[in-house]
Design a protein around this motif. Sequence first.
Motif, short mmCIF file in Angstrom:
data_model
loop_
_atom_site.label_atom_id
_atom_site.label_comp_id
_atom_site.label_asym_id
_atom_site.label_seq_id
_atom_site.Cartn_x
_atom_site.Cartn_y
_atom_site.Cartn_z
N LEU A 155 22.33 36.76 40.03
CA LEU A 155 21.44 37.13 39.18
C LEU A 155 19.97 37.00 39.33
N PRO A 156 18.82 37.47 38.89
CA PRO A 156 17.72 37.33 39.34
C PRO A 156 17.33 36.19 38.34
N GLN A 157 16.20 35.60 39.23
CA GLN A 157 15.70 34.28 38.42
C GLN A 157 14.22 34.96 37.95
N GLY A 158 13.81 34.65 37.00
CA GLY A 158 12.72 34.82 36.43
C GLY A 158 12.54 36.13 35.49
N ARG A 159 13.63 36.73 35.39
CA ARG A 159 13.71 37.91 34.42
C ARG A 159 15.04 37.95 33.66
N THR A 160 14.91 38.51 32.39
CA THR A 160 16.33 38.68 31.87
C THR A 160 17.15 39.89 32.64
N PRO A 161 18.62 39.40 32.79
CA PRO A 161 19.50 40.12 33.68
C PRO A 161 19.44 41.62 32.79
N THR A 162 19.70 42.49 33.48
CA THR A 162 19.61 43.92 33.03
C THR A 162 21.16 44.30 32.77
N LEU A 163 21.47 45.50 32.07
CA LEU A 163 22.75 45.94 31.82
C LEU A 163 23.59 46.12 33.26
N ALA A 164 22.70 46.71 34.18
CA ALA A 164 23.44 46.76 35.53
C ALA A 164 23.89 45.63 36.15
N ASP A 165 22.96 44.55 35.86
CA ASP A 165 23.35 43.02 36.56
C ASP A 165 24.65 42.76 35.81
N TRP A 166 24.78 42.81 34.60
CA TRP A 166 26.14 42.39 33.92
C TRP A 166 27.07 43.39 34.35
N GLU A 167 27.06 44.50 34.56
CA GLU A 167 27.95 45.42 34.91
C GLU A 167 28.60 45.05 36.33
N ARG A 168 27.63 44.73 36.92
CA ARG A 168 28.12 44.36 38.56
C ARG A 168 29.04 43.04 38.43
N ILE A 169 28.50 42.11 37.88
CA ILE A 169 29.16 40.92 37.52
C ILE A 169 30.69 41.01 36.97
N SER A 170 30.66 42.01 35.91
CA SER A 170 32.05 42.38 35.28
C SER A 170 32.83 43.06 36.04
N ARG A 171 32.24 43.72 37.02
CA ARG A 171 33.37 44.60 38.28
C ARG A 171 33.73 43.39 39.15
N SER A 172 32.80 42.76 39.58
CA SER A 172 33.39 41.54 40.36
C SER A 172 34.47 40.45 39.84
N MET A 173 34.13 40.23 38.59
CA MET A 173 35.18 39.18 38.10
C MET A 173 36.49 39.94 37.21
N ARG A 174 36.33 41.04 37.45
CA ARG A 174 37.52 42.03 36.66
C ARG A 174 38.89 41.77 37.18
N GLU A 175 39.24 41.57 38.42
CA GLU A 175 40.25 41.33 39.39
C GLU A 175 40.78 39.82 38.80
N SER A 176 40.03 38.93 39.04
CA SER A 176 40.53 37.47 38.57
C SER A 176 40.73 37.58 36.89
N ILE A 177 40.11 38.13 36.28
CA ILE A 177 40.50 38.33 34.65
C ILE A 177 41.74 39.01 34.38
N ASP A 178 41.88 39.99 35.18
CA ASP A 178 42.99 40.73 35.26
C ASP A 178 44.54 39.95 35.73
N ALA A 179 44.21 39.24 36.70
CA ALA A 179 45.24 38.33 37.19
C ALA A 179 45.42 37.31 36.07
N ARG A 180 44.61 36.76 35.56
CA ARG A 180 44.86 35.66 34.40
C ARG A 180 45.64 36.30 33.13
N ILE A 181 45.31 37.30 32.93
CA ILE A 181 45.82 38.04 31.55
C ILE A 181 47.30 38.52 31.89
N ALA A 182 47.70 38.78 33.12
CA ALA A 182 48.96 39.05 33.75
C ALA A 182 49.82 37.92 33.71
N LEU A 183 49.33 36.68 34.07
CA LEU A 183 49.91 35.49 34.06
C LEU A 183 50.13 34.85 32.58
#
Length: 146
Positions: A75-103
Amino acid sequence: MVHDRFISIGDLSRRTGVAVSAIRFYEEKRLLTSLRSSGNQRRFLRSDIRRVSFILIAQKLGLALAQIERELAELPQGRTPTLADWERISRSMRESIDARIALLELTRRKLDECIGCGCLSLTKCRLYNAEDAAGAQGPGPRFVLG
């Protein structure tokens, strides 16, 4: 320094509900970065309110601090994260979250099976491991998670 762009550690604590000591810990782990005022007091960007909120949500989801740190490093320092920033993080974390949900879903099913079984018999119970029969199948609760 533009003062309304920055907040004190106490204000960050009040706004997020996170203890000052936890904010210092996050700073030590490089999840947050503070600036120092002329009086050597910590000052945080207002956008750090969102960063702390993200940390809290990610921790509630059971994500490891190391994973949270990796994501926040992008995430960028010095500015509020944009929707695109959060969407990228969401995509990145989705696999881990999906694995936790399955468990969690598997755990719920197995718990329902165990409670619903009603066998009350150690000879029929899937959790009872007479003479370590599951040992040859590998480590862990093989009858439940296998």
